[in-house]
Design a protein around this motif. Structure first.
Motif, PDB file in Angstrom:
ATOM      1  N   MET A   1       0.793  -1.410  -0.048  1.00  0.00           N
ATOM      2  CA  MET A   1      -0.029  -0.004  -0.024  1.00  0.00           C
ATOM      3  C   MET A   1       1.076   1.273  -0.137  1.00  0.00           C
ATOM      4  N   ASN A   2       0.887   2.253  -1.154  1.00  0.00           N
ATOM      5  CA  ASN A   2       1.739   3.065  -1.449  1.00  0.00           C
ATOM      6  C   ASN A   2       0.891   4.177  -0.425  1.00  0.00           C
ATOM      7  N   VAL A   3       1.910   6.207  -0.487  1.00  0.00           N
ATOM      8  CA  VAL A   3       1.040   6.615   0.659  1.00  0.00           C
ATOM      9  C   VAL A   3      -0.024   7.759   0.736  1.00  0.00           C
ATOM     10  N   LEU A   4      -0.436   7.239  -0.761  1.00  0.00           N
ATOM     11  CA  LEU A   4      -1.714   8.048  -0.751  1.00  0.00           C
ATOM     12  C   LEU A   4      -2.836   6.912  -0.103  1.00  0.00           C
ATOM     13  N   GLU A   5      -2.816   5.610  -0.458  1.00  0.00           N
ATOM     14  CA  GLU A   5      -3.778   4.617  -0.523  1.00  0.00           C
ATOM     15  C   GLU A   5      -3.810   4.327   1.043  1.00  0.00           C
ATOM     16  N   LYS A   6      -3.007   5.019   1.454  1.00  0.00           N
ATOM     17  CA  LYS A   6      -2.710   4.522   3.342  1.00  0.00           C
ATOM     18  C   LYS A   6      -3.352   5.123   3.877  1.00  0.00           C
ATOM     19  N   ALA A   7      -3.614   6.574   3.398  1.00  0.00           N
ATOM     20  CA  ALA A   7      -3.644   7.960   3.958  1.00  0.00           C
ATOM     21  C   ALA A   7      -5.699   8.065   4.061  1.00  0.00           C
ATOM     22  N   ASN A   8      -5.386   7.782   3.123  1.00  0.00           N
ATOM     23  CA  ASN A   8      -6.698   7.450   2.407  1.00  0.00           C
ATOM     24  C   ASN A   8      -8.060   6.798   2.883  1.00  0.00           C
ATOM     25  N   SER A   9      -7.174   5.602   3.119  1.00  0.00           N
ATOM     26  CA  SER A   9      -7.798   4.934   4.499  1.00  0.00           C
ATOM     27  C   SER A   9      -8.201   5.139   5.343  1.00  0.00           C
ATOM     28  N   LEU A  10      -7.106   6.504   5.681  1.00  0.00           N
ATOM     29  CA  LEU A  10      -7.119   6.622   7.149  1.00  0.00           C
ATOM     30  C   LEU A  10      -8.101   7.874   7.796  1.00  0.00           C
ATOM     31  N   GLN A  11      -8.584   8.279   6.154  1.00  0.00           N
ATOM     32  CA  GLN A  11      -9.647   9.495   6.388  1.00  0.00           C
ATOM     33  C   GLN A  11     -10.805   9.699   7.471  1.00  0.00           C
ATOM     34  N   GLU A  12     -11.514   8.913   7.870  1.00  0.00           N
ATOM     35  CA  GLU A  12     -12.409   8.924   8.577  1.00  0.00           C
ATOM     36  C   GLU A  12     -11.798   9.361   9.872  1.00  0.00           C
ATOM     37  N   GLN A  13     -10.715   8.258  10.069  1.00  0.00           N
ATOM     38  CA  GLN A  13      -9.854   8.853  11.880  1.00  0.00           C
ATOM     39  C   GLN A  13      -9.232   9.567  11.863  1.00  0.00           C
ATOM     40  N   ILE A  14      -9.271  10.405  10.586  1.00  0.00           N
ATOM     41  CA  ILE A  14      -8.568  11.827  10.564  1.00  0.00           C
ATOM     42  C   ILE A  14      -9.486  12.860  10.761  1.00  0.00           C
ATOM     43  N   ILE A  15     -10.530  12.627  10.745  1.00  0.00           N
ATOM     44  CA  ILE A  15     -11.851  13.415  10.530  1.00  0.00           C
ATOM     45  C   ILE A  15     -12.392  13.336  12.322  1.00  0.00           C
ATOM     46  N   THR A  16     -11.911  12.509  13.303  1.00  0.00           N
ATOM     47  CA  THR A  16     -12.227  12.589  14.384  1.00  0.00           C
ATOM     48  C   THR A  16     -11.629  12.671  14.780  1.00  0.00           C
ATOM     49  N   TRP A  17     -10.383  12.812  15.150  1.00  0.00           N
ATOM     50  CA  TRP A  17      -8.945  13.033  15.557  1.00  0.00           C
ATOM     51  C   TRP A  17      -9.417  15.097  15.508  1.00  0.00           C
ATOM     52  N   ARG A  18     -10.370  15.445  14.079  1.00  0.00           N
ATOM     53  CA  ARG A  18      -9.979  17.006  14.242  1.00  0.00           C
ATOM     54  C   ARG A  18     -11.612  17.026  14.982  1.00  0.00           C
ATOM     55  N   ARG A  19     -12.503  16.722  14.430  1.00  0.00           N
ATOM     56  CA  ARG A  19     -13.655  16.770  15.400  1.00  0.00           C
ATOM     57  C   ARG A  19     -13.631  16.903  16.679  1.00  0.00           C
ATOM     58  N   ASP A  20     -12.250  15.441  17.639  1.00  0.00           N
ATOM     59  CA  ASP A  20     -12.423  15.980  18.807  1.00  0.00           C
ATOM     60  C   ASP A  20     -12.085  17.015  19.658  1.00  0.00           C
ATOM     61  N   LEU A  21     -11.177  17.601  18.557  1.00  0.00           N
ATOM     62  CA  LEU A  21      -9.846  18.513  19.267  1.00  0.00           C
ATOM     63  C   LEU A  21     -10.776  19.582  19.175  1.00  0.00           C
ATOM     64  N   HIS A  22     -11.040  19.854  18.237  1.00  0.00           N
ATOM     65  CA  HIS A  22     -12.415  20.943  18.148  1.00  0.00           C
ATOM     66  C   HIS A  22     -12.723  21.564  19.146  1.00  0.00           C
ATOM     67  N   ARG A  23     -13.463  20.120  19.487  1.00  0.00           N
ATOM     68  CA  ARG A  23     -14.259  19.937  20.868  1.00  0.00           C
ATOM     69  C   ARG A  23     -13.953  20.775  22.024  1.00  0.00           C
ATOM     70  N   ILE A  24     -12.980  20.678  21.699  1.00  0.00           N
ATOM     71  CA  ILE A  24     -11.304  21.218  23.197  1.00  0.00           C
ATOM     72  C   ILE A  24     -10.895  22.224  23.173  1.00  0.00           C
ATOM     73  N   PRO A  25     -11.628  23.131  21.931  1.00  0.00           N
ATOM     74  CA  PRO A  25      -9.871  24.750  21.978  1.00  0.00           C
ATOM     75  C   PRO A  25      -9.452  24.833  23.759  1.00  0.00           C
ATOM     76  N   GLU A  26      -8.398  25.100  23.666  1.00  0.00           N
ATOM     77  CA  GLU A  26      -7.482  25.707  24.458  1.00  0.00           C
ATOM     78  C   GLU A  26      -6.546  26.706  23.725  1.00  0.00           C
ATOM     79  N   VAL A  27      -6.257  27.778  24.787  1.00  0.00           N
ATOM     80  CA  VAL A  27      -5.033  29.391  24.266  1.00  0.00           C
ATOM     81  C   VAL A  27      -3.715  29.140  25.128  1.00  0.00           C
ATOM     82  N   GLY A  28      -2.693  29.549  23.987  1.00  0.00           N
ATOM     83  CA  GLY A  28      -1.818  30.241  24.545  1.00  0.00           C
ATOM     84  C   GLY A  28      -1.347  28.347  25.094  1.00  0.00           C
TER      85      GLY A  28
END
Length: 394
Positions: A1-28
């Motif tokens: 599996m090449n880098v693009l294929e592997k990255a595409n297979s992770l898309q759902e997980q990457i979005i989950t990481w992003r949304r989880d972090l979006h819920r808990i923003p901290e400053v500074g």
């Protein structure tokens, strides 16, 4: 599996990481929840996190099976003191907001970590992952560097990117620039002191409001008449405070603002002439001006070789039509410059405009469908750097 294929297979997980972090923003520089989440995610990838900046900065190293150089990938993780108004189901409710895409940056770097973890057996060298707090309020990169983030193992090159709504760039465009990519940034505060009096008898005092107006006008001549048109610079007065009512001339006025330049020489020139104009105009009008600076970010300067490498990788992954070379620097600033002043590297822009307003806006959002591409780009650049520089370690 090449880098693009592997990255595409992770898309759902990457979005989950992003949304989880979006819920808990901290400053500074105080990001306990954010850092804790990132450390947990790294642990699930069988990586050992290390703490910086009182635990709010996080790093981990992916060791290849063969010896070689060390390449770093950096993402910023802090948010802004902005109350979110996106209406998203994962919107923040704590009064802060990821209004500049740092949640996406961190998620894409976690995605790159997941990809790179599967390439250990063929890697000559190692990849250091840097999750940095405090990009928005000064001090994050500076503190990480002072605590040795570029050491043990010593970093040979560093790469990173900024995603989001990047002007007129079409969705998916990767924008690069050899040399200066972004301007420096410094803050100033000026206290203009006159002599207060009745508004009906200005001759009894020295009006600091009128003096401040003259100073503001004169400051604009630094850029318009003392800097070459081919040498971009900006002086902005963003705040004026003075007086309390309609018929009293106050004793003092405070001005605050920022200045930006694309070279160290112009940066120093701006500061020197700024002080001379403020104090000189004030003295001429019978007042006094005191100037203080808060040193911010230096210009972000990309290494020629690292920029060429990153652009080649982008073309191979996404095609020539998705890669552009910027003719002029951006006048915004980034503290990734602290790393790039010490090690060669490249920072680029990745256009991912969501249904959103501009950065630092309460309605800012990002195009999640392209996050996997950002992870692929980071991982592929790191692998290419290690491959091309493996012989240097022999």
């Amino acid at each position: 599996m090449n880098v693009l294929e592997k990255a595409n297979s992770l898309q759902e997980q990457i979005i989950t990481w992003r949304r989880d972090l979006h819920r808990i923003p901290e400053v500074g520089l105080d990001l306990p929840q954010t850092a804790g989440y990132i450390k947990e995610a790294l642990g699930k990838l069988r990586l050992i996190p290390m703490n910086y900046v009182n635990g709010s900065g996080v790093t981990a190293v992916i060791e290849g099976d063969e010896d070689g150089p060390t390449v770093a990938l950096r993402a910023d993780t802090d948010a802004l003191p902005v109350r979110e108004e996106t209406g998203l189901p994962f919107a923040s409710t704590n009064g802060n907001m990821h209004a500049c895409g740092h949640d996406a940056h961190a998620a894409m770097l976690l995605g790159a970590a997941a990809i790179l973890s599967e390439y250990r057996e063929t890697m000559h060298g190692r990849v250091k992952l840097i999750f940095q707090p405090g990009e928005e309020n000064l001090g994050g990169a500076r503190n990480m560097v002072s605590e040795g983030v570029l050491k043990y193992p010593d970093v040979d090159a560093l790469f990173g990117m900024h995603a989001g709504n990047l002007g007129n760039a079409p969705s998916g465009m990767l924008s690069f620039r050899e040399g200066t990519l972004m301007a420096s940034f410094d803050c100033f505060e000026v206290t203009v002191t006159g002599r207060g009096c009745h508004g009906a008898r200005p001759e009894d005092g020295v009006d600091p409001i009128v003096v401040s107006a003259q100073i503001i006008s004169a400051l604009q001549t630094i850029v318009s008449r003392e800097c070459a048109a081919t040498d971009p610079a900006v002086v902005t007065v963003g705040s004026i405070h003075g007086g309390s009512t309609y018929n009293i001339i106050p004793d003092t006025v405070k001005l605050m603002g920022s200045m930006r330049a694309c070279t160290p020489e112009t940066r120093e020139k701006l500061k020197k002439r700024f002080v001379e104009i403020c104090t000189g105009v004030a003295a001429t009008l019978g007042a006094k001006a005191e100037v203080s600076f808060l040193d911010g970010y230096r210009p972000t300067v990309n290494d020629a070789g690292c920029t060429a490498l990153a652009m080649d990788v982008a073309r191979e992954l996404f095609g020539e039509e998705r890669v552009e070379s910027l003719a002029v620097p951006s006048m915004v600033s980034e503290d990734v410059s602290e790393y790039l002043a010490r090690v060669p590297g490249c920072f680029w822009f990745f256009s991912t405009p969501g249904a959103c307003a501009s950065h630092h806006n309460c309605k800012f959002d990002i195009e999640e469908a392209r996050l996997w591409e950002g992870s692929a780009m980071l991982a592929a650049v790191a692998l290419r750097y290690l491959e091309e520089n493996a012989h240097d370690e022999a």
